[in-house]
Motif scaffolding. Structure first.
Motif, PDB file in Angstrom:
ATOM      1  N   ARG A  45       0.833  -1.202   0.000  1.00 27.11           N
ATOM      2  CA  ARG A  45       0.000   0.000   0.000  1.00 27.11           C
ATOM      3  C   ARG A  45       0.864   1.247   0.000  1.00 27.11           C
ATOM      4  NH1 ARG A  45      -5.243  -0.694   0.473  1.00 27.11           N
ATOM      5  NH2 ARG A  45      -6.077  -2.599   1.391  1.00 27.11           N
ATOM      6  N   ASP A  46       0.277   2.353  -0.438  1.00 23.92           N
ATOM      7  CA  ASP A  46       0.904   3.661  -0.261  1.00 23.92           C
ATOM      8  C   ASP A  46       0.672   4.077   1.182  1.00 23.92           C
ATOM      9  OD1 ASP A  46       1.536   3.625  -2.948  1.00 23.92           O
ATOM     10  OD2 ASP A  46      -0.183   4.843  -3.540  1.00 23.92           O
ATOM     11  N   ARG A  47       1.764   4.265   1.942  1.00 25.64           N
ATOM     12  CA  ARG A  47       1.646   4.442   3.383  1.00 25.64           C
ATOM     13  C   ARG A  47       2.332   5.715   3.850  1.00 25.64           C
ATOM     14  NH1 ARG A  47       0.080  -0.649   5.673  1.00 25.64           N
ATOM     15  NH2 ARG A  47       0.414  -2.378   4.230  1.00 25.64           N
ATOM     16  N   LEU A  48       1.793   6.269   4.952  1.00 28.08           N
ATOM     17  CA  LEU A  48       2.419   7.371   5.681  1.00 28.08           C
ATOM     18  C   LEU A  48       2.812   6.858   7.059  1.00 28.08           C
ATOM     19  CD1 LEU A  48       0.165  10.555   5.212  1.00 28.08           C
ATOM     20  CD2 LEU A  48       2.338  10.081   4.097  1.00 28.08           C
ATOM     21  N   ALA A  49       4.108   6.704   7.315  1.00 25.99           N
ATOM     22  CA  ALA A  49       4.567   6.370   8.655  1.00 25.99           C
ATOM     23  C   ALA A  49       4.621   7.653   9.475  1.00 25.99           C
ATOM     24  CB  ALA A  49       5.949   5.726   8.595  1.00 25.99           C
ATOM     25  N   VAL A  50       4.052   7.642  10.681  1.00 31.69           N
ATOM     26  CA  VAL A  50       3.932   8.868  11.465  1.00 31.69           C
ATOM     27  C   VAL A  50       4.380   8.637  12.900  1.00 31.69           C
ATOM     28  CG1 VAL A  50       2.002   9.612  10.025  1.00 31.69           C
ATOM     29  CG2 VAL A  50       1.523   8.498  12.193  1.00 31.69           C
ATOM     30  N   THR A  51       5.080   9.626  13.460  1.00 31.10           N
ATOM     31  CA  THR A  51       5.440   9.631  14.871  1.00 31.10           C
ATOM     32  C   THR A  51       5.490  11.075  15.346  1.00 31.10           C
ATOM     33  OG1 THR A  51       7.844   9.783  14.503  1.00 31.10           O
ATOM     34  CG2 THR A  51       6.906   7.577  14.645  1.00 31.10           C
ATOM     35  N   GLY A  52       5.364  11.258  16.679  1.00 30.03           N
ATOM     36  CA  GLY A  52       5.598  12.572  17.238  1.00 30.03           C
ATOM     37  C   GLY A  52       4.412  13.196  17.926  1.00 30.03           C
TER      38      GLY A  52
END
Length: 247
Positions: free
Chosen positions: A50-57
């Protein structure tokens, strides 16, 4: 957003969360990353299916970064990260909807004990591997007939049948990744064959990168137990999407 910084391979910090490290894929073509006040977002196309956005913070700058990223790369990308982070993100961005939870499981070290049953498959074995996946795990993102997997480990039984598989797929330079784990429902389950294939893959990843991970559905208790025996620790993640834009 003048305060957001777009990251590159040269400006990405060395101490980033393993999810961010993995999603950068060594800044392969199409990957983009941003940071703002401790938040980080990586847009990675075709990552594990999949087209993914990894996010943290932190919540406030993260919401701003995700809005920026979706405007830049399109609403088909699915944010994923720690469950609490994704749930807060969806609360802050009403255009997002939480899809569900799953586990990220990771292990670090120099190597992992392997067993002699497992071996690396040759190109001639891949049609048989594809048939086993189609039979036992037809929804697997990793598949010999699709991009992503780089090499496959397998186990054969006394009759020469391919009974279990695991593969390396979508690894980054700093985080190896395993996928496509499957055992034949009649000839492979309960015999330790899948564990043997996993050990061969994980040992290779650890020797190269020092860290290895995978993703598994939260309801798959048998798989989670297997990965736990391999020293992999679970981390609860969630994903979200813009409804109607599943990419």
């Amino acid at each position: 957003m003048p305060d957001a910084l777009e990251l590159t391979a040269d400006t990405l910090p060395t101490d980033v969360d393993i999810l961010i490290d993995w999603a950068t894929q060594g800044f392969a073509p199409g990957v983009r990353a941003w940071t703002l006040d401790g938040a980080r977002v990586v847009a990675s196309p075709a990552l594990s299916g999949r087209d993914r956005l990894a996010v943290t913070g932190p919540a406030e700058p993260l919401a701003a970064l995700v809005r920026l990223a979706l405007a830049e790369v399109g609403p088909d990308y699915r944010p994923f990260g720690d469950r609490a982070v994704i749930e807060r993100l969806a609360a802050d961005l009403p255009e997002l909807e939480v899809l569900g939870t799953f586990h990220w499981m990771a292990v670090s070290g120099d190597s992992l004990p392997v067993t002699p049953e497992a071996h690396w498959l040759d190109r001639a074995d891949l049609a048989e591997a594809a048939a086993l996946l189609d039979l036992a795990h037809p929804t697997s993102y990793a598949h010999p007939d699709r991009p992503g997997a780089t090499r496959w480990a397998g186990v054969r039984d006394e009759a020469g049948r391919l009974t279990a598989l695991a593969c390396e797929a979508w690894s980054s330079p700093g985080a190896g990744f395993m996928a496509g784990v499957v055992a034949h429902p009649e000839h492979g389950r309960g015999r330790g064959h899948a564990e043997a294939a996993c050990r061969l893959v994980l040992d290779s990843l650890l020797r190269r990168s020092g860290r290895a991970a995978l993703m598994v559905e939260a309801h798959n208790a048998a798989a989670i137990r297997l990965y736990g025996r391999l020293g992999m620790a679970p981390r609860e993640l969630a994903a979200a999407h813009v409804p109607g834009r599943d990419g």
